[in-house]
Design a protein around this motif. Sequence first.
Motif, short mmCIF file in Angstrom:
data_model
loop_
_atom_site.label_atom_id
_atom_site.label_comp_id
_atom_site.label_asym_id
_atom_site.label_seq_id
_atom_site.Cartn_x
_atom_site.Cartn_y
_atom_site.Cartn_z
N LEU A 67 0.85 -1.18 0.00
CA LEU A 67 0.00 0.00 0.00
C LEU A 67 0.89 1.23 0.00
O LEU A 67 1.61 1.51 0.95
CB LEU A 67 -0.90 0.00 1.24
N LEU A 68 0.87 1.99 -1.09
CA LEU A 68 1.77 3.12 -1.23
C LEU A 68 0.97 4.40 -1.39
O LEU A 68 0.25 4.59 -2.36
CB LEU A 68 2.66 2.92 -2.46
N THR A 69 1.05 5.25 -0.40
CA THR A 69 0.43 6.57 -0.50
C THR A 69 1.45 7.49 -1.13
O THR A 69 2.42 7.88 -0.51
CB THR A 69 0.05 7.09 0.90
N LEU A 70 1.24 7.81 -2.39
CA LEU A 70 2.24 8.52 -3.16
C LEU A 70 1.81 9.94 -3.45
O LEU A 70 0.73 10.16 -3.97
CB LEU A 70 2.50 7.78 -4.47
N LEU B 237 15.99 2.92 10.41
CA LEU B 237 15.15 4.04 9.99
C LEU B 237 13.83 3.55 9.40
O LEU B 237 13.80 2.70 8.51
CB LEU B 237 15.86 4.90 8.95
N THR B 238 12.74 4.13 9.90
CA THR B 238 11.42 3.91 9.30
C THR B 238 10.88 5.21 8.71
O THR B 238 9.99 5.18 7.86
CB THR B 238 10.42 3.37 10.34
N ASN B 239 11.43 6.35 9.16
CA ASN B 239 10.99 7.66 8.67
C ASN B 239 12.20 8.51 8.31
O ASN B 239 13.04 8.78 9.17
CB ASN B 239 10.17 8.38 9.74
N LEU B 240 12.27 8.92 7.04
CA LEU B 240 13.40 9.71 6.56
C LEU B 240 12.88 10.91 5.78
O LEU B 240 12.16 10.76 4.79
CB LEU B 240 14.30 8.85 5.67
N ASP B 241 13.23 12.10 6.24
CA ASP B 241 12.78 13.34 5.60
C ASP B 241 14.00 14.08 5.04
O ASP B 241 14.83 14.60 5.78
CB ASP B 241 12.05 14.22 6.61
N LEU B 242 14.09 14.12 3.69
CA LEU B 242 15.18 14.80 3.00
C LEU B 242 14.65 15.91 2.11
O LEU B 242 15.28 16.27 1.11
CB LEU B 242 15.99 13.79 2.18
N ASN C 201 13.76 -1.06 6.08
CA ASN C 201 12.69 -0.82 7.06
C ASN C 201 11.97 0.50 6.83
O ASN C 201 11.03 0.84 7.56
CB ASN C 201 13.27 -0.83 8.47
N LEU C 202 12.39 1.24 5.81
CA LEU C 202 11.83 2.56 5.55
C LEU C 202 10.35 2.47 5.17
O LEU C 202 9.98 1.75 4.25
CB LEU C 202 12.61 3.25 4.44
N LYS C 203 9.51 3.23 5.89
CA LYS C 203 8.07 3.27 5.61
C LYS C 203 7.63 4.63 5.08
O LYS C 203 6.72 4.70 4.26
CB LYS C 203 7.28 2.93 6.88
N ASN C 204 8.24 5.69 5.57
CA ASN C 204 7.87 7.04 5.17
C ASN C 204 9.11 7.76 4.66
O ASN C 204 10.08 7.94 5.41
CB ASN C 204 7.26 7.80 6.35
N PHE C 205 9.06 8.19 3.40
CA PHE C 205 10.23 8.78 2.75
C PHE C 205 9.80 10.05 2.04
O PHE C 205 9.00 10.03 1.11
CB PHE C 205 10.82 7.77 1.76
N ASN C 206 10.35 11.18 2.48
CA ASN C 206 10.03 12.48 1.89
C ASN C 206 11.24 13.02 1.14
O ASN C 206 12.26 13.37 1.73
CB ASN C 206 9.61 13.47 2.97
N LEU C 207 11.11 13.10 -0.20
CA LEU C 207 12.16 13.65 -1.06
C LEU C 207 11.65 14.89 -1.79
O LEU C 207 12.22 15.28 -2.82
CB LEU C 207 12.61 12.61 -2.08
N ARG C 208 10.61 15.48 -1.30
CA ARG C 208 9.99 16.62 -1.97
C ARG C 208 10.98 17.76 -2.20
O ARG C 208 11.89 18.00 -1.41
CB ARG C 208 8.82 17.13 -1.13
N VAL D 218 5.34 2.97 2.64
CA VAL D 218 3.91 3.25 2.71
C VAL D 218 3.62 4.65 2.18
O VAL D 218 2.66 4.87 1.46
CB VAL D 218 3.39 3.10 4.16
N ASN D 219 4.46 5.60 2.55
CA ASN D 219 4.29 6.99 2.12
C ASN D 219 5.55 7.50 1.43
O ASN D 219 6.64 7.43 2.00
CB ASN D 219 3.96 7.89 3.32
N LEU D 220 5.37 8.00 0.21
CA LEU D 220 6.49 8.50 -0.58
C LEU D 220 6.09 9.83 -1.21
O LEU D 220 5.07 9.91 -1.90
CB LEU D 220 6.85 7.48 -1.67
N ASP D 221 6.88 10.86 -0.97
CA ASP D 221 6.61 12.18 -1.55
C ASP D 221 7.75 12.56 -2.48
O ASP D 221 8.87 12.82 -2.04
CB ASP D 221 6.45 13.22 -0.43
#
Length: 320
Positions: free
Chosen positions: A5-8, A245-250, A271-278, A300-303
Amino acid sequence: MKNILLTLVLLVSSCFTAAAPAAKRKSNGRSKNTSQLPLFEMSEVNPVLFEFMDIDILNNFGQASKTWNILSQSETGNRSLVLNMENITEDNISQLVNLLKRIKLTKKLRIKNMNWPFLRSAIEKLEEDFFFRNLQELDLSSNFICSAIFIEINDLLLSRMQNLTILDLSLNGIGNEGSIAIAGSKHMINLTKLQLCENEINTLGASAIANSQYMKNLSTIDFSLNSIGDDGSCAIAGAEHMRNLTNLDLENNAIGHLGASAIARSIYMENLKNFNLRANDIGDEGASAIAGSEHLINLVNLDLSANGINTTGASAIASS
């Protein structure tokens, strides 16, 4: 990423055919809301909206200290405190010492409008064996903390917080020297969440933190609105200590396709679940690398918005 399930967040439009412009550095409202509420009303307030109980020493320092003394005799184990130092003067230092002694059961502490010289004076008057043993979360965001001040905070204050798991230093200016101090601090060994949004950090600081033995328990790290670039992203991707890491904000870090591809290839990012590359510039090549990753299987969440991605990269992500 198949069957996941990918919230993109990926806006596909013609504007993505050009490289994404550098986003402006600005305060993004990540500081926590600490509404001025009477002390005893907090139990009736939604804790999601008001995380911190505010003892307002701005107008009545003595009354705040007295009130906390009353609370310290009851169930204070789950209490949280906002320490507002805006109007503290040198005459209040002895009262500040007494207040610090009374909050040793506090689990969450936020310091607003920090006056480090006065706080340092108060801390230095505490007994050497005094520790904030219950404190788990410390919020020092938006306090104009430079690297020199943070190094002193690490030595004098964080050394008394042996069980700290969450540290928020967002919207300061600790830079690479402050990041290197974090990386070398044994007081950080229990950290699970580190927030460093907008701190003038580049590749050197990000690499130091990523490769620190004291960062091995981190599950969340926020490097948004810095300048770590491809090399910083590669350092994170190649660091064994980042494997939890499960949450990485870059977000907004001048990262191109090389940095994105390094994350995609990393065995330590599984293990990454939430990744923000915006608001970077990874383009179609970076997006395709992420789409084809054999390691980002738990996302699960990718921006990836504002990254110069056109329909080729968008299609790769959508079909992954």
